[in-house]
Design an enzyme around this catalytic site. Structure first.
Site, PDB file in Angstrom:
ATOM      1  N   LYS A  26       0.842  -1.201   0.000  1.00  0.00           N
ATOM      2  CA  LYS A  26       0.000   0.000   0.000  1.00  0.00           C
ATOM      3  C   LYS A  26       0.884   1.259   0.000  1.00  0.00           C
ATOM      4  O   LYS A  26       0.697   2.153  -0.817  1.00  0.00           O
ATOM      5  CB  LYS A  26      -0.947   0.011   1.216  1.00  0.00           C
ATOM      6  CG  LYS A  26      -1.857  -1.214   1.275  1.00  0.00           C
ATOM      7  CD  LYS A  26      -2.800  -1.185   2.460  1.00  0.00           C
ATOM      8  CE  LYS A  26      -2.135  -1.304   3.814  1.00  0.00           C
ATOM      9  NZ  LYS A  26      -1.479  -2.611   4.075  1.00  0.00           N
ATOM     10  N   ARG A 101     -10.112  -0.165   8.750  1.00  0.00           N
ATOM     11  CA  ARG A 101      -9.627  -1.520   8.985  1.00  0.00           C
ATOM     12  C   ARG A 101     -10.645  -2.374   9.727  1.00  0.00           C
ATOM     13  O   ARG A 101     -10.367  -3.540  10.013  1.00  0.00           O
ATOM     14  CB  ARG A 101      -8.377  -1.445   9.847  1.00  0.00           C
ATOM     15  CG  ARG A 101      -7.085  -1.621   9.068  1.00  0.00           C
ATOM     16  CD  ARG A 101      -6.002  -1.321  10.057  1.00  0.00           C
ATOM     17  NE  ARG A 101      -4.780  -1.975   9.823  1.00  0.00           N
ATOM     18  CZ  ARG A 101      -3.718  -1.375   9.307  1.00  0.00           C
ATOM     19  NH1 ARG A 101      -3.780  -0.151   8.848  1.00  0.00           N
ATOM     20  NH2 ARG A 101      -2.585  -2.018   9.237  1.00  0.00           N
ATOM     21  N   ARG A 135      11.690  -5.321   5.237  1.00  0.00           N
ATOM     22  CA  ARG A 135      11.434  -3.895   4.939  1.00  0.00           C
ATOM     23  C   ARG A 135      12.377  -3.000   5.746  1.00  0.00           C
ATOM     24  O   ARG A 135      12.633  -3.229   6.918  1.00  0.00           O
ATOM     25  CB  ARG A 135       9.987  -3.541   5.281  1.00  0.00           C
ATOM     26  CG  ARG A 135       9.739  -2.021   5.162  1.00  0.00           C
ATOM     27  CD  ARG A 135       8.303  -1.654   5.191  1.00  0.00           C
ATOM     28  NE  ARG A 135       7.583  -2.233   6.304  1.00  0.00           N
ATOM     29  CZ  ARG A 135       6.264  -2.239   6.407  1.00  0.00           C
ATOM     30  NH1 ARG A 135       5.526  -1.693   5.458  1.00  0.00           N
ATOM     31  NH2 ARG A 135       5.681  -2.780   7.452  1.00  0.00           N
ATOM     32  N   ARG A 163      11.059  -0.942  11.348  1.00  0.00           N
ATOM     33  CA  ARG A 163       9.945  -0.706  12.275  1.00  0.00           C
ATOM     34  C   ARG A 163       9.932  -1.751  13.370  1.00  0.00           C
ATOM     35  O   ARG A 163      10.223  -2.916  13.118  1.00  0.00           O
ATOM     36  CB  ARG A 163       8.619  -0.750  11.492  1.00  0.00           C
ATOM     37  CG  ARG A 163       8.188   0.581  10.958  1.00  0.00           C
ATOM     38  CD  ARG A 163       7.055   0.499   9.971  1.00  0.00           C
ATOM     39  NE  ARG A 163       5.896  -0.289  10.385  1.00  0.00           N
ATOM     40  CZ  ARG A 163       4.789  -0.410   9.653  1.00  0.00           C
ATOM     41  NH1 ARG A 163       4.697   0.204   8.484  1.00  0.00           N
ATOM     42  NH2 ARG A 163       3.779  -1.120  10.080  1.00  0.00           N
ATOM     43  N   ARG A 174      -0.469  -9.460  13.109  1.00  0.00           N
ATOM     44  CA  ARG A 174      -1.087  -8.499  12.175  1.00  0.00           C
ATOM     45  C   ARG A 174      -1.905  -9.230  11.113  1.00  0.00           C
ATOM     46  O   ARG A 174      -2.973  -8.775  10.707  1.00  0.00           O
ATOM     47  CB  ARG A 174      -0.005  -7.628  11.522  1.00  0.00           C
ATOM     48  CG  ARG A 174       0.497  -6.555  12.475  1.00  0.00           C
ATOM     49  CD  ARG A 174       1.894  -6.072  12.139  1.00  0.00           C
ATOM     50  NE  ARG A 174       1.999  -5.314  10.923  1.00  0.00           N
ATOM     51  CZ  ARG A 174       3.163  -4.950  10.382  1.00  0.00           C
ATOM     52  NH1 ARG A 174       4.298  -5.272  10.979  1.00  0.00           N
ATOM     53  NH2 ARG A 174       3.189  -4.247   9.275  1.00  0.00           N
TER      54      ARG A 174
END
Ligand code: AP5
Length: 216
Positions: A26, A101, A135, A163, A174
């Protein structure tokens, strides 16, 4: 590439939702959509991380949920969005990234702003973990990289950060939150005739081309 032609009546004065599981791409695809539509990106994840970095009460309240990979309570998120949508640059609609969400968030959004399109980036779970764990982010620009799929230029490599929720344990939580609380929204928006799905399990440029085809 074969793209099924489905036509959406996109009112460009209304908002667009970028939807998908964690790590679907996204954030990666958002820049091109912002450029194509002129709409500002409104990422609840970025807003929460900014609140946390600033040490606000809201940021500290959200921290425990985010680091565990759980969803932050709806009332906090809806309050953030209500406040953000008061700003001048939101008057012609925005690009929501990571919001809504849950069904209650989508119901609240329907009261706050008109949505003309929901772009769902579909990626299977088995591709997600590697994307998230690899990431890296540039804290100066917000640019997103990946150790394998999109390596950062050597001159900025030293300042990249990972992160706190980008670890395997939090990703699994998640994904569970996504399947239990978020994925039912796809059907909710499909029934309203707003859902366009793209295949996120291909090269970034090909995902971008599918999104452009939807927007055009
Ligand atoms: P948030 O920041 O929204 O995280 P997320 O939805 O989990 O999404 P990500 O940012 O992890 O993934 P992305 O889809 O943007 O992928 P990206 O482009 O970076 O939320 C974080 C937390 O905040 C939540 O867990 C929750 O606690 C809280 N929160 C936020 N919003 C909330 C809400 N509305 N309600 C309640 N709680 C909320 O790509 C990932 C990686 O893959 C990158 O390294 C990238 O380079 C790579 N990549 C991208 N595309 C491809 C491709 N096609 N092929 C290979 N690699 C790719």
């Amino acid at each position: 590439m074969l793209i099924e032609k489905v036509y959406f009546a996109i009112d460009m004065s209304q908002s667009i939702v970028l939807f998908g599981p964690p790590g679907a791409g996204k954030g990666t695809q958002a820049d091109a959509i912002v450029e194509a539509t002129g709409k500002p990106q409104v990422s609840t994840g970025d807003m929460l991380r900014a609140a946390l970095a600033a040490g606000t009460t809201l940021g500290l309240e959200a921290k425990k949920y985010m680091e565990a990979g759980e969803l932050v309570p709806d009332d906090i998120i809806i309050g953030l969005i209500e406040e953000r949508m008061q700003q001048d640059d939101a008057s012609e609609g925005v690009l929501f990234d990571g919001f809504p969400r849950t069904i209650p968030q989508a119901e609240a959004l329907a009261e706050i702003a008109e949505v003309s399109l929901v772009i769902s980036i579909e990626v299977p779970d088995d591709a997600i973990v590697g994307r998230i764990v690899g990431r890296r982010m540039d804290p100066d620009t917000g640019d997103i990289y990946h150790v394998t799929f999109k390596p950062a230029p050597a001159e900025i490599a030293a300042r990249l950060i990972q992160r706190k929720d980008d670890n395997e344990e939090a990703v699994r939580t998640r994904l569970t939150a996504y399947h239990n609380q978020t994925s039912p929204l796809a059907k909710w928006y499909e029934e309203k005739g707003l859902l366009a799905t793209v295949n996120g399990n291909q090269a970034m440029a090909d995902v971008g081309a599918e999104i452009s085809a939807v927007l055009n």
